[in-house]
Structure formats: structure tokens, C-alpha cells
Enzyme design. Structure first.
Site, PDB file in Angstrom:
ATOM      1  CG  MET A 148      -1.889  -1.176   1.264  1.00 44.41           C
ATOM      2  SD  MET A 148      -2.905  -1.197   2.762  1.00 44.41           S
ATOM      3  CE  MET A 148      -3.882   0.304   2.557  1.00 44.41           C
ATOM      4  CG  HIS A 149       0.644   3.248   2.575  1.00 46.34           C
ATOM      5  ND1 HIS A 149      -0.660   3.582   2.856  1.00 46.34           N
ATOM      6  CD2 HIS A 149       1.019   2.333   3.511  1.00 46.34           C
ATOM      7  CE1 HIS A 149      -1.057   2.904   3.929  1.00 46.34           C
ATOM      8  NE2 HIS A 149      -0.071   2.132   4.330  1.00 46.34           N
ATOM      9  CG  ASP A 175       0.124  -5.182   1.949  1.00 47.80           C
ATOM     10  OD1 ASP A 175      -0.676  -4.424   2.527  1.00 47.80           O
ATOM     11  OD2 ASP A 175       1.358  -5.021   2.006  1.00 47.80           O
TER      12      ASP A 175
END
Length: 477
Positions: A77-78, A232
Site C-alpha cells: 500500500m501507500h 496487502d
């Protein structure tokens, strides 16, 4: 048949399963991470696409995929993947553990709209502060940015040509109205952006688009849906069957996650708990996140020149925490401190401290960090009574005994098999193709459980108190 593609930090895993969730094939392709400066962690998105194509070719080479119905996606992520109007990547993707945007994150977090709308602190690792860093430090790149995609969503774009994201991953950007499950126009505008820069949002179990015609021909794949997918941790929860209120898992991977599913939205940003959308409609989840869990033991392994197995082989039976303390803040910490500047520490070392005692202290320090996340989750109203134990570190019975005793609840170890993010992605692909829902996200059979040792309860509580006092003492040094 269904394929799950799980885009990790250092590799991509492809998993092929049938309707009975029998694993028919799997293939993993590795790639590199770049660290060009202190706190910078980047990756070339072209590596993800190459890895996915290689993995799909490998599955196709050994399997008849005429019955393939859908592909699901999971990813770290991110990350900030910036594209120009033509879809070309403008710069390497800044990953989840890139902390260069700490100042930008603090500035955003001081604006009360961000916590109020997103339900979360703006952490330095989130997407929005990274893009703001680009706006300030690479203005020529920002001026050419037409689209912003998360890592797995760039992989989707490469596979399908479509610009989509889904709720669980989007919740980690600091641009999502997490309660409404939609982009926030106010927060985008605060960053010089608009919906035109963002992908269309769907639920993780919904279909998005089919494969590019040319790619389907090159890979010799049928015309299939690509599902919305998940970040995830949400994908791992789908794979492990953690979707109903109160169900939880503890992940001992590179980082550590204490994850609980929620049937409602109950944010509390002050706790530094992540409150995100889950990957199926009408559900949310909360996470306490530790930036270095098994990675802390790997760091000690590199420092001592002894493998993790060698370091832990002489620990013997579980005993009370020692006087030696380890604070696992090797790259800062998220829950509960939101402290990008803090760094790891050993305390109370003496002449008798050897590598085995140092390893014991590392395992204990990570367990205490999980206790911080447990209490942060409890402060939001989420109390965990037991959890599945996942991740590479869960192979250590000693560590699970310790964690259970520190946390005060049982940890259940699944039987050997596939139940991680790749399976979660495949399950989301199946939901997108068939219209099935969260009922197919069942939990794995349990091999055995690790229960708290009541004789160690007081000693674990005392060790946790010393651990917390140590953080307070060194903060800001």
C-alpha cells in the site's frame, strides 16, 4: 480457475486455484528495491509489470487456462506511482516505508480536515504527503502528473489499460472519505489535485476491466475480468477468512500487523490505529502497525553474522522477560507513536549479554510493540480475544508462546497451506466473476494454538511497563 497476483515489496507471487481452492500452481518473481538516500525507498514500476507477465507465462506454460475466469490483485500500500497524460511513469514509485515526506505529513495532519474525513493520522508513509513532497521538491514532475495510482493499481493499468482502485488500498492515501467510501474533493483540492487525477473506485470484490487484447494474445489467456482487489493486509485477511466483526490476525512478517475486522466504521486517529475500508462491501478493518517485526531479527542477524535460526535455537523454554530491553524502532514507528524520527535501542546491556540474549530481547521488544497495538485497538473499542498467527515469524513456537503470554490471548496456527494475500486476491477475483460474497472467505483449519502462560502474566506486564518507560525516556534524544 482463478489467479491471484500479490505484489510484494521484493517479489510478485502468482497463485492459480480452482473452485475448490486447490492450489494448482504458483510462481514467484523477485525484483530489487532502491534506497538512493536516507529514508528514501523506491522501485521501478516496470519491474512489477515484467514480473507479472513472467509469472503469468509460467502459469500458462504448465496449465490449461481455458477455464480461467478472473484475476485478482493484491499489493503493498501507500506507494505513489505518477503517470503523465499518456500513461507513462514519471519517476520511480516511492514505497510504503519511504519516510522522506515526514514534514509534509505533519503539516497535513495539523489540518483537522484530514483526520476528520479519513479517520486516520496522516503518516509519512501515506501517499498524499509523498505526492506533496513531489510538488515541493520536483515541481516539473508534479506539473506533468495526470494520474496517481497505487502500486497494484498501476499493475492493473498495465494489464488492462483501465484506471481503477478500490476502497481498502485507497484508504491508505489520506485522500479517501473512509466512512463514505469515496474520494474527498476537499482533501484532494488541499493538495492541488482533483478527481480527474484519481482512478475510479470500486469495491474489491467487483470487476473492473478485462485484459488488454494484445496482452491476452501474447500471454495466450482467455478474456477474463480483473477484480478490484485489495491492499496487502486486507487481501491477507480475505485469504485467512478474517472478514467478520471481531475476527483478527497477527502477522509476523517484515513488518508487524495486528488486524481486526469491523462491521462498522469506528475511527480514533489519536490512537495511531489505521482505520481502513475492508475489501468487501459494508465492512471496515483496523490495524496496529509495527514497522520492524521479523525485520528486527533479520537486522540482528546481519549485525552478528548469525542466521535467525542460529540466534533463536538456544533460547530454551519460555521464561520471564529479561532486564535487557530492545526497542524495535529501526525505521521509526507507527502505532501508537506516529514517530518517524525514533530509532531502535538496546538497554541494560552488560558483559554477560551474548547474541542469544540479544535475540531474546529482540523477540520480547517486538512482542511489547504488539501489546502497544493491542491497547491502541482496545481504545477504539476493538478488543481481540484470539487471533490467527500468520507470516514467516509465526514458524517460531517460542515467539508465539511469548506473544500469547504478553498479549493475553491465544494465537491459532493454521495447518500448512495457502491462506495469504495471493489467495485473498484469487478469492476476490472469484467474487468478481461469480457474484459470490464474503461467505467464501472461510478460515483455514487450525493445526495448533499457543495459549498465554498465566505464571508469566505479572512478569510480562512489568516488562511491558519498562519498555514503555524506555520509549518515553529516549524520545527526542
Amino acid at each position: 480457475m482463478y489467479i491471484g497476483l500479490d505484489l510484494g515489496t521484493s517479489s510478485l507471487k502468482a497463485l492459480l486455484v480452482d473452485d475448490a481452492e486447490r492450489v494448482l500452481a504458483e510462481h514467484t518473481v523477485g525484483f530489487d528495491v532502491s534506497r538512493p538516500a536516507a529514508g528514501w525507498v523506491e522501485q521501478d514500476p516496470a519491474a512489477w509489470v515484467s514480473a507479472a507477465q513472467d509469472a503469468l507465462r509460467a502459469l500458462r506454460a504448465d496449465n490449461d487456462l481455458r477455464e480461467l475466469r478472473a484475476i485478482g490483485l493484491s499489493g503493498h500500500m501507500h506507494g505513489a506511482t505518477l503517470l503523465d497524460e499518456s500513461g507513462a511513469v514519471l519517476r520511480p514509485c516511492m514505497l510504503w516505508n519511504d519516510t522522506r515526506a515526514a514534514a509534509e505529513a505533519a503539516e497535513m495532519d495539523s489540518d483537522p480536515r484530514f483526520r476528520e474525513i479519513t479517520g486516520n493520522i496522516v503518516f509519512p508513509g501515506f501517499t498524499a504527503p509523498k505526492v506533496e513532497w513531489v510538488r515541493r521538491h520536483e515541481p516539473e514532475i508534479f506539473a506533468r502528473t495526470a494520474h496517481i495510482l497505487l502500486p497494484k493499481d498501476y499493475l492493473r493499468y498495465a494489464l488492462t489499460g483501465a484506471l481503477y482502485s478500490e476502497m481498502s488500498d485507497a484508504a491508505g492515501t489520506a485522500w479517501l472519505d473512509t466512512g463514505r467510501r469515496d474520494w474527498s474533493d476537499d482533501l484532494l483540492a488541499a493538495c492541488g489535485l482533483s478527481r480527474e487525477n484519481m482512478p475510479k473506485l470500486v469495491e474489491g470484490s467487483a470487476p473492473t476491466a478485462g485484459l488488454r487484447d494484445k496482452l491476452a494474445v501474447e500471454l495466450d489467456l482467455p478474456d477474463v475480468w480483473v477484480a478490484g482487489g485489495a491492499g496487502d493486509n486486507a487481501a491477507a485477511a480475505i485469504g485467512a477468512g478474517v472478514v467478520r466483526d471481531g475476527e483478527a490476525f497477527l502477522s509476523l512478517g517484515t513488518s508487524g500487523v495486528l488486524f481486526a475486522a469491523n462491521d462498522g466504521y469506528r475511527p480514533d486517529p489519536a490512537t495511531a490505529v489505521h482505520t481502513f475500508c475492508h475489501a468487501v462491501p459494508g465492512t471496515w478493518h483496523q490495524m496496529g502497525v509495527i514497522l520492524a517485526a521479523a525485520d528486527a531479527l533479520e537486522w540482528l542477524s546481519r549485525l552478528t553474522g548469525r542466521s535467525a535460526a542460529e540466534l533463536t535455537s538456544g533460547l530454551g523454554p519460555l521464561r520471564a522477560p529479561s532486564r535487557v530491553l530492545f526497542l524495535p524502532y529501526l525505521g521509526g514507528e507507527r502505532t501508537p507513536h506516529n514517530d518517524a524520527a525514533i530509532r531502535g535501542q538496546f538497554l541494560n546491556l552488560d558483559h554477560a549479554t551474548d547474541a542469544t540474549e540479544a535475540a531474546r530481547a529482540v523477540l520480547e521488544g517486538v512482542a511489547f510493540a504488539f501489546a502497544d497495538s493491542r491497547d491502541a485497538l482496545a481504545a477504539t473499542g476493538t478488543r481481540i480475544n484470539r487471533a490467527l498467527a500468520l507470516g514467516g515469524g509465526s514458524r517460531s513456537g517460542y515467539w508465539l508462546d511469548l506473544l500469547s503470554s504478553v498479549l493475553g490471548f491465544p494465537l491459532d496456527v493454521p495447518e500448512a497451506g495457502e491462506f495469504g494475500a495471493a489467495l485473498g486476491a484469487a478469492r476476490l477475483g472469484r467474487m468478481a466473476a461469480t457474484g459470490e460474497g464474503a461467505e467464501i472467505a472461510t478460515q483455514p483449519a487450525i493445526a495448533h494454538s499457543h495459549d498465554p502462560d498465566p505464571a508469566l502474566a505479572d512478569a510480562c506486564a512489568e516488562g511491558l511497563a519498562r519498555y514503555r518507560a524506555a520509549y518515553a525516556a529516549i524520545r527526542g534524544l
